[in-house]
Each structure stands twice: as C-alpha cells, then as structure tokens.
Design a protein around this motif. Structure first.
Motif, PDB file in Angstrom:
ATOM      1  N   ILE A  49     -93.529 -20.780 -28.202  1.00 21.96           N
ATOM      2  CA  ILE A  49     -92.227 -20.116 -28.118  1.00 21.96           C
ATOM      3  C   ILE A  49     -91.522 -20.203 -29.471  1.00 21.96           C
ATOM      4  O   ILE A  49     -90.934 -19.224 -29.945  1.00 21.96           O
ATOM      5  N   ALA A  50     -91.582 -21.374 -30.119  1.00 31.24           N
ATOM      6  CA  ALA A  50     -90.944 -21.542 -31.426  1.00 31.24           C
ATOM      7  C   ALA A  50     -91.603 -20.627 -32.467  1.00 31.24           C
ATOM      8  O   ALA A  50     -90.912 -20.039 -33.304  1.00 31.24           O
ATOM      9  N   LEU A  51     -92.914 -20.494 -32.420  1.00 33.97           N
ATOM     10  CA  LEU A  51     -93.615 -19.597 -33.341  1.00 33.97           C
ATOM     11  C   LEU A  51     -93.175 -18.157 -33.134  1.00 33.97           C
ATOM     12  O   LEU A  51     -92.905 -17.421 -34.090  1.00 33.97           O
ATOM     13  N   GLY A  52     -93.078 -17.729 -31.883  1.00 33.73           N
ATOM     14  CA  GLY A  52     -92.623 -16.370 -31.586  1.00 33.73           C
ATOM     15  C   GLY A  52     -91.201 -16.132 -32.070  1.00 33.73           C
ATOM     16  O   GLY A  52     -90.890 -15.078 -32.629  1.00 33.73           O
ATOM     17  N   LEU A  53     -90.335 -17.121 -31.883  1.00 39.97           N
ATOM     18  CA  LEU A  53     -88.952 -16.979 -32.333  1.00 39.97           C
ATOM     19  C   LEU A  53     -88.859 -16.944 -33.852  1.00 39.97           C
ATOM     20  O   LEU A  53     -88.048 -16.200 -34.417  1.00 39.97           O
ATOM     21  N   CYS A  54     -89.689 -17.729 -34.530  1.00 37.40           N
ATOM     22  CA  CYS A  54     -89.716 -17.692 -35.998  1.00 37.40           C
ATOM     23  C   CYS A  54     -90.184 -16.326 -36.497  1.00 37.40           C
ATOM     24  O   CYS A  54     -89.622 -15.786 -37.460  1.00 37.40           O
ATOM     25  N   LEU A  55     -91.187 -15.755 -35.855  1.00 42.02           N
ATOM     26  CA  LEU A  55     -91.656 -14.427 -36.245  1.00 42.02           C
ATOM     27  C   LEU A  55     -90.576 -13.373 -36.033  1.00 42.02           C
ATOM     28  O   LEU A  55     -90.392 -12.477 -36.863  1.00 42.02           O
ATOM     29  N   LEU A  56     -89.849 -13.480 -34.907  1.00 38.83           N
ATOM     30  CA  LEU A  56     -88.759 -12.536 -34.672  1.00 38.83           C
ATOM     31  C   LEU A  56     -87.641 -12.701 -35.685  1.00 38.83           C
ATOM     32  O   LEU A  56     -87.063 -11.714 -36.152  1.00 38.83           O
ATOM     33  N   ALA A  57     -87.335 -13.937 -36.057  1.00 42.65           N
ATOM     34  CA  ALA A  57     -86.291 -14.177 -37.052  1.00 42.65           C
ATOM     35  C   ALA A  57     -86.694 -13.601 -38.404  1.00 42.65           C
ATOM     36  O   ALA A  57     -85.875 -12.997 -39.106  1.00 42.65           O
ATOM     37  N   LEU A  58     -87.953 -13.760 -38.792  1.00 40.44           N
ATOM     38  CA  LEU A  58     -88.428 -13.188 -40.040  1.00 40.44           C
ATOM     39  C   LEU A  58     -88.378 -11.667 -40.010  1.00 40.44           C
ATOM     40  O   LEU A  58     -88.023 -11.018 -41.000  1.00 40.44           O
ATOM     41  N   HIS A  59     -88.690 -11.093 -38.868  1.00 38.05           N
ATOM     42  CA  HIS A  59     -88.631  -9.642 -38.721  1.00 38.05           C
ATOM     43  C   HIS A  59     -87.189  -9.154 -38.882  1.00 38.05           C
ATOM     44  O   HIS A  59     -86.928  -8.163 -39.574  1.00 38.05           O
ATOM     45  N   GLN A  60     -86.254  -9.842 -38.249  1.00 33.96           N
ATOM     46  CA  GLN A  60     -84.851  -9.457 -38.339  1.00 33.96           C
ATOM     47  C   GLN A  60     -84.299  -9.637 -39.749  1.00 33.96           C
ATOM     48  O   GLN A  60     -83.394  -8.921 -40.159  1.00 33.96           O
ATOM     49  N   ALA A  61     -84.849 -10.584 -40.486  1.00 36.92           N
ATOM     50  CA  ALA A  61     -84.403 -10.828 -41.858  1.00 36.92           C
ATOM     51  C   ALA A  61     -84.986  -9.812 -42.835  1.00 36.92           C
ATOM     52  O   ALA A  61     -84.568  -9.767 -43.989  1.00 36.92           O
ATOM     53  N   GLY A  62     -85.944  -9.026 -42.401  1.00 40.83           N
ATOM     54  CA  GLY A  62     -86.513  -8.004 -43.256  1.00 40.83           C
ATOM     55  C   GLY A  62     -87.756  -8.422 -43.993  1.00 40.83           C
ATOM     56  O   GLY A  62     -88.252  -7.689 -44.847  1.00 40.83           O
ATOM     57  N   VAL A  63     -88.280  -9.585 -43.682  1.00 45.71           N
ATOM     58  CA  VAL A  63     -89.507 -10.045 -44.332  1.00 45.71           C
ATOM     59  C   VAL A  63     -90.678  -9.237 -43.780  1.00 45.71           C
ATOM     60  O   VAL A  63     -90.806  -9.045 -42.582  1.00 45.71           O
ATOM     61  N   GLY A  64     -91.514  -8.743 -44.681  1.00 49.75           N
ATOM     62  CA  GLY A  64     -92.695  -8.012 -44.253  1.00 49.75           C
ATOM     63  C   GLY A  64     -92.456  -6.542 -43.982  1.00 49.75           C
ATOM     64  O   GLY A  64     -93.349  -5.858 -43.518  1.00 49.75           O
ATOM     65  N   THR A  65     -91.259  -6.042 -44.265  1.00 49.54           N
ATOM     66  CA  THR A  65     -91.012  -4.618 -44.069  1.00 49.54           C
ATOM     67  C   THR A  65     -91.572  -3.845 -45.247  1.00 49.54           C
ATOM     68  O   THR A  65     -91.722  -4.367 -46.348  1.00 49.54           O
ATOM     69  N   ALA A  66     -91.844  -2.598 -45.040  1.00 49.45           N
ATOM     70  CA  ALA A  66     -92.465  -1.775 -46.071  1.00 49.45           C
ATOM     71  C   ALA A  66     -91.520  -1.533 -47.237  1.00 49.45           C
ATOM     72  O   ALA A  66     -91.932  -1.550 -48.389  1.00 49.45           O
ATOM     73  N   GLY A  67     -90.252  -1.283 -46.967  1.00 47.92           N
ATOM     74  CA  GLY A  67     -89.295  -1.024 -48.032  1.00 47.92           C
ATOM     75  C   GLY A  67     -89.657   0.202 -48.855  1.00 47.92           C
ATOM     76  O   GLY A  67     -89.636   0.170 -50.071  1.00 47.92           O
ATOM     77  N   VAL A  68     -89.990   1.285 -48.178  1.00 43.14           N
ATOM     78  CA  VAL A  68     -90.442   2.498 -48.856  1.00 43.14           C
ATOM     79  C   VAL A  68     -89.321   3.053 -49.725  1.00 43.14           C
ATOM     80  O   VAL A  68     -88.253   3.396 -49.252  1.00 43.14           O
ATOM     81  N   ASN A  69     -89.574   3.108 -51.014  1.00 44.38           N
ATOM     82  CA  ASN A  69     -88.653   3.675 -51.986  1.00 44.38           C
ATOM     83  C   ASN A  69     -87.239   3.114 -51.881  1.00 44.38           C
ATOM     84  O   ASN A  69     -86.271   3.834 -52.075  1.00 44.38           O
ATOM     85  N   SER A  70     -87.120   1.851 -51.548  1.00 46.72           N
ATOM     86  CA  SER A  70     -85.785   1.282 -51.398  1.00 46.72           C
ATOM     87  C   SER A  70     -85.035   1.254 -52.723  1.00 46.72           C
ATOM     88  O   SER A  70     -83.818   1.330 -52.750  1.00 46.72           O
ATOM     89  N   TRP A  71     -85.752   1.212 -53.828  1.00 49.18           N
ATOM     90  CA  TRP A  71     -85.091   1.191 -55.131  1.00 49.18           C
ATOM     91  C   TRP A  71     -84.679   2.585 -55.585  1.00 49.18           C
ATOM     92  O   TRP A  71     -83.929   2.744 -56.510  1.00 49.18           O
ATOM     93  N   ARG A  72     -85.176   3.610 -54.878  1.00 44.43           N
ATOM     94  CA  ARG A  72     -84.849   4.980 -55.268  1.00 44.43           C
ATOM     95  C   ARG A  72     -83.928   5.660 -54.273  1.00 44.43           C
ATOM     96  O   ARG A  72     -83.700   6.856 -54.372  1.00 44.43           O
ATOM     97  N   GLY A  73     -83.435   4.976 -53.318  1.00 42.51           N
ATOM     98  CA  GLY A  73     -82.459   5.579 -52.429  1.00 42.51           C
ATOM     99  C   GLY A  73     -82.963   5.952 -51.056  1.00 42.51           C
ATOM    100  O   GLY A  73     -82.406   6.819 -50.409  1.00 42.51           O
TER     101      GLY A  73
END
Length: 64
Positions: free
Chosen positions: A31-55
């Motif tokens: 359960i703690a592992l699942g909650l840590c993964l959800l927290a990382l997801h909500q924090a934006g870790v591991g997102t693609a960030g497609v062209n985030s520097w270009r708008g």
C-alpha cells in the motif's frame, strides 16, 4: 506511467488480500509503495513534458 504502476501494485495487493496469500512483502508495504507511486505521479515525475519549454503541445505558436 507511474499511475498505471500504482494501479498494478494496488491490484496485486487487493488480490493477495482476497486470497489471504503472501509473497514475502507485507500488505502495508505494498500500500505504501502504491501511495508513493501516486504521489510521484501527482508531482509530475515521469511525465513526458512534451515541448514544455516551447509553450505546450502546439510547439510555441502564438495565436493572434
């Protein structure tokens, strides 16, 4: 991607709880592992960030 991994961890924990089985890891740890993964997801870790520097997804084109 991390949210999918969290869903898999929660699903495994749920099935192990239903079957009263054990894999050597406690239910609290799963359960703690699942909650840590959800927290990382909500924090934006591991997102693609497609062209985030270009708008964003449009590639920085400005509408006039």
């Amino acid at each position: 991607m991390l949210a999918i991994a969290a869903a898999v961890v929660f699903g495994i924990a749920f099935l192990l709880d239903l079957l009263n089985a054990s894999i050597g890891i406690g239910m609290t740890a799963l359960i703690a592992l699942g909650l840590c993964l959800l927290a990382l997801h909500q924090a934006g870790v591991g997102t693609a960030g497609v062209n985030s520097w270009r708008g964003g997804w449009r590639g920085g084109r400005v509408r006039r």
